[in-house]
Design a protein around this motif. Sequence first.
Motif, PDB file in Angstrom:
ATOM      1  N   GLU A 395     -21.139 -13.277  -5.075  1.00 15.32           N
ATOM      2  CA  GLU A 395     -20.544 -11.730  -5.232  1.00 15.32           C
ATOM      3  C   GLU A 395     -19.038 -11.786  -5.874  1.00 15.32           C
ATOM      4  N   LEU A 396     -19.049 -12.254  -7.097  1.00 11.86           N
ATOM      5  CA  LEU A 396     -17.933 -12.267  -7.627  1.00 11.86           C
ATOM      6  C   LEU A 396     -17.337 -10.861  -8.031  1.00 11.86           C
ATOM      7  N   LEU A 397     -16.039 -10.895  -7.884  1.00  7.64           N
ATOM      8  CA  LEU A 397     -15.147  -9.704  -8.104  1.00  7.64           C
ATOM      9  C   LEU A 397     -14.526  -9.827  -9.243  1.00  7.64           C
ATOM     10  N   ARG A 398     -14.052  -8.779 -10.067  1.00  7.57           N
ATOM     11  CA  ARG A 398     -13.291  -8.605 -10.989  1.00  7.57           C
ATOM     12  C   ARG A 398     -11.790  -8.358 -11.034  1.00  7.57           C
ATOM     13  N   PRO A 399     -10.893  -8.951 -11.720  1.00  2.80           N
ATOM     14  CA  PRO A 399      -9.580  -8.747 -11.474  1.00  2.80           C
ATOM     15  C   PRO A 399      -9.159  -7.355 -11.866  1.00  2.80           C
ATOM     16  N   ASP A 400      -7.785  -6.969 -11.330  1.00  4.35           N
ATOM     17  CA  ASP A 400      -7.163  -5.825 -12.136  1.00  4.35           C
ATOM     18  C   ASP A 400      -7.615  -4.429 -11.824  1.00  4.35           C
ATOM     19  N   ALA A 401      -7.011  -3.852 -10.901  1.00  7.86           N
ATOM     20  CA  ALA A 401      -7.656  -2.495 -10.457  1.00  7.86           C
ATOM     21  C   ALA A 401      -7.261  -1.571 -11.584  1.00  7.86           C
ATOM     22  N   GLY A 402      -6.398  -1.893 -12.472  1.00  8.69           N
ATOM     23  CA  GLY A 402      -5.981  -0.900 -13.607  1.00  8.69           C
ATOM     24  C   GLY A 402      -4.884   0.205 -13.365  1.00  8.69           C
ATOM     25  N   TRP A 403      -3.963  -0.337 -12.407  1.00  4.65           N
ATOM     26  CA  TRP A 403      -3.002   0.744 -12.119  1.00  4.65           C
ATOM     27  C   TRP A 403      -2.011   0.034 -11.145  1.00  4.65           C
ATOM     28  N   THR A 404      -0.724   0.457 -11.308  1.00  7.79           N
ATOM     29  CA  THR A 404       0.439  -0.208 -10.659  1.00  7.79           C
ATOM     30  C   THR A 404       1.210   0.974  -9.588  1.00  7.79           C
ATOM     31  N   PRO A 405       1.079   0.803  -8.338  1.00  7.64           N
ATOM     32  CA  PRO A 405       1.673   1.603  -7.226  1.00  7.64           C
ATOM     33  C   PRO A 405       3.284   1.858  -7.652  1.00  7.64           C
ATOM     34  N   THR A 406       3.539   3.065  -7.410  1.00  3.07           N
ATOM     35  CA  THR A 406       5.014   3.328  -7.640  1.00  3.07           C
ATOM     36  C   THR A 406       5.679   4.321  -6.319  1.00  3.07           C
ATOM     37  N   LEU A 407       4.798   4.644  -5.448  1.00  2.00           N
ATOM     38  CA  LEU A 407       5.155   5.505  -4.411  1.00  2.00           C
ATOM     39  C   LEU A 407       5.341   4.664  -3.210  1.00  2.00           C
ATOM     40  N   ARG A 408       6.510   3.970  -3.297  1.00  2.19           N
ATOM     41  CA  ARG A 408       6.772   2.951  -2.231  1.00  2.19           C
ATOM     42  C   ARG A 408       8.302   3.088  -1.742  1.00  2.19           C
ATOM     43  N   THR A 409       8.849   3.351  -0.710  1.00  2.00           N
ATOM     44  CA  THR A 409      10.170   3.417  -0.385  1.00  2.00           C
ATOM     45  C   THR A 409      10.668   1.973  -0.190  1.00  2.00           C
ATOM     46  N   HIS A 410       9.975   0.921   0.319  1.00  2.00           N
ATOM     47  CA  HIS A 410      10.362  -0.173   0.422  1.00  2.00           C
ATOM     48  C   HIS A 410       9.065  -1.344   0.598  1.00  2.00           C
ATOM     49  N   VAL A 411       9.506  -2.399   0.257  1.00  2.00           N
ATOM     50  CA  VAL A 411       8.413  -3.464   0.386  1.00  2.00           C
ATOM     51  C   VAL A 411       8.967  -4.778   1.052  1.00  2.00           C
ATOM     52  N   ASP A 412       8.354  -5.186   2.120  1.00  2.00           N
ATOM     53  CA  ASP A 412       8.799  -6.329   2.757  1.00  2.00           C
ATOM     54  C   ASP A 412       8.177  -7.689   2.197  1.00  2.00           C
ATOM     55  N   HIS A 413       8.912  -8.716   2.694  1.00  2.00           N
ATOM     56  CA  HIS A 413       8.151  -9.785   2.439  1.00  2.00           C
ATOM     57  C   HIS A 413       7.135 -10.085   3.350  1.00  2.00           C
ATOM     58  N   PRO A 414       5.885 -10.632   2.667  1.00  2.00           N
ATOM     59  CA  PRO A 414       4.826 -10.833   3.658  1.00  2.00           C
ATOM     60  C   PRO A 414       4.951 -11.815   4.832  1.00  2.00           C
ATOM     61  N   ARG A 415       6.025 -12.741   4.781  1.00  2.00           N
ATOM     62  CA  ARG A 415       6.004 -13.519   5.798  1.00  2.00           C
ATOM     63  C   ARG A 415       6.882 -12.688   7.149  1.00  2.00           C
ATOM     64  N   ALA A 416       7.341 -11.582   6.771  1.00  2.00           N
ATOM     65  CA  ALA A 416       8.374 -10.758   7.847  1.00  2.00           C
ATOM     66  C   ALA A 416       7.340  -9.834   8.180  1.00  2.00           C
ATOM     67  N   VAL A 417       6.354  -9.434   7.848  1.00  2.00           N
ATOM     68  CA  VAL A 417       5.215  -8.490   8.194  1.00  2.00           C
ATOM     69  C   VAL A 417       4.904  -8.428   9.524  1.00  2.00           C
ATOM     70  N   PRO A 418       4.347  -9.775  10.091  1.00  2.00           N
ATOM     71  CA  PRO A 418       3.544  -9.694  11.134  1.00  2.00           C
ATOM     72  C   PRO A 418       4.498  -9.282  12.436  1.00  2.00           C
ATOM     73  N   ALA A 419       5.917  -9.701  12.275  1.00  2.00           N
ATOM     74  CA  ALA A 419       7.097  -9.520  13.318  1.00  2.00           C
ATOM     75  C   ALA A 419       7.231  -7.981  13.159  1.00  2.00           C
ATOM     76  N   LEU A 420       7.505  -7.706  12.022  1.00  2.00           N
ATOM     77  CA  LEU A 420       7.889  -6.053  11.747  1.00  2.00           C
ATOM     78  C   LEU A 420       6.660  -5.326  12.173  1.00  2.00           C
ATOM     79  N   VAL A 421       5.518  -5.444  11.770  1.00  2.00           N
ATOM     80  CA  VAL A 421       4.499  -4.525  12.089  1.00  2.00           C
ATOM     81  C   VAL A 421       4.114  -4.665  13.491  1.00  2.00           C
ATOM     82  N   ASP A 422       3.990  -5.809  14.284  1.00  2.00           N
ATOM     83  CA  ASP A 422       3.636  -5.753  15.725  1.00  2.00           C
ATOM     84  C   ASP A 422       4.382  -5.121  16.337  1.00  2.00           C
ATOM     85  N   GLY A 423       5.883  -5.006  16.146  1.00  2.00           N
ATOM     86  CA  GLY A 423       6.720  -4.966  16.822  1.00  2.00           C
ATOM     87  C   GLY A 423       7.191  -3.361  16.798  1.00  2.00           C
ATOM     88  N   GLY A 424       6.594  -2.807  15.520  1.00  2.00           N
ATOM     89  CA  GLY A 424       6.960  -1.194  15.133  1.00  2.00           C
ATOM     90  C   GLY A 424       5.941  -0.283  14.905  1.00  2.00           C
TER      91      GLY A 424
END
Length: 431
Positions: A395-424
């Motif tokens: 079930e091979l998948l193709r890369p590149d959804a063809g767009w880049t999101p811009t509507l973001r206020t802040h992006v966290d490092h993924p290593r920080a995500v578990p503690a931030l999300v689980d706590g908030g």
Amino acid sequence: MNRRIRRGVVAATALTLAVTAPAAAAHAAPRPGADPARATLPAGDGWASEGTGTTGGAAAVASRVFTATTWAEFRAALAVPGTEPRIVKVVGTLNATAAGCAAFEAPGYDFARYLADYDPAVWGYENVVSGPQEDLRAASATAQGKAVKVGVPANTTIVGVGRHAGITGGSLQVQGVDNVVVRNLTLESPLDCFPQWDPTDGATGAWNSEYDSLVVYGSTHVWIDHNTFTDGSRPDSSLPTHFGELYQQHDGELDVVRGADLVTVSWNVFTDHDKTLMIGNSDSAGATDRGRLRVTLHHNLFENVVERAPRVRFGKVDAYNNHFVVPSSAYAYSFGIGQESQLHAEKNAFTLAEDVPAGRVLKKWKDAPVTTTGNYVNGRPVDLLALHNTQFPEELLRPDAGWTPTLRTHVDHPRAVPALVDGGAGAGRFC
């Protein structure tokens, strides 16, 4: 058990957390003294901020601020005429099915008789069920639907008061409206009292149920924030088996379907559920859904969910900084790639049990491109797409959804995500 798995990942990332946590914490809670009922979606915070943005009932005058302590009061508050801004505050837990399933039964309906009439040994698997008991089941289901479904008008904010507000057994229907906010509620999945047996569903038949906790149907500018979606006291493991199949009484937790558009889903918990979050409900709905179903998912916790986190058709979906906790091999997948979908999955964190291959995070339903970048599995960077294609070459998948999101206020490092999300994330976390 799940918490212990997460602690192992979080403990190894203390330095990263110290750097990134303050910026994300600003999104997890309102300003001190601010009224959560008057909150509006920040500018640039996901697809629901596009255009006019999402304010819900923040501007409601005093006469259009309601407090509901019962399901009847809640329905009445939403039924007040007019589309001027309104706020509905939920106090305590509202039970939409407090009277029990018997209150919805049509006269003459008998579940034991239903089982006897449609037992595959009697009915077989070739034809859908029909006859008196199926008609009575359908009538009973209609009665339950009228009792548990409630429409949410335009320009409305629904907000839980305090740490323990919620709805049990109800189904919020955001249908054909604009500008709705739902925050700080524990939404326990409705339990369908009258699932239908379909002997033609698969090789051995299946029980099919109704009622999602929250449905966004043909609506725009919807912000779903800091809620907890759960099966609560009636998980699938507590349900019986009939005809060799689980007597499934749950449908989804959240659906965004039928031309819905511009939705932001932030800081929620989705837990202990099977078919969790569906974006687009049909491969044949292109005329309605093409160019719509634009949804942002960020800082949500998906814990012990089997599949659809989310499953996507047609939509441009931005999924970033979410945490997925998978404790066992009962897991099916997280990201379902469906008809004409354009999923952009970036900087999410996955905490997977040892027996769960990371390639299973993606599932191909139909040929469509997908972008996966900067995602971490058990604290380490992983190319989810490459790993999926290696582990599941059929079930091979193709890369590149063809767009880049811009509507973001802040992006966290993924290593920080578990503690931030689980706590908030989840209900009661900003009170």
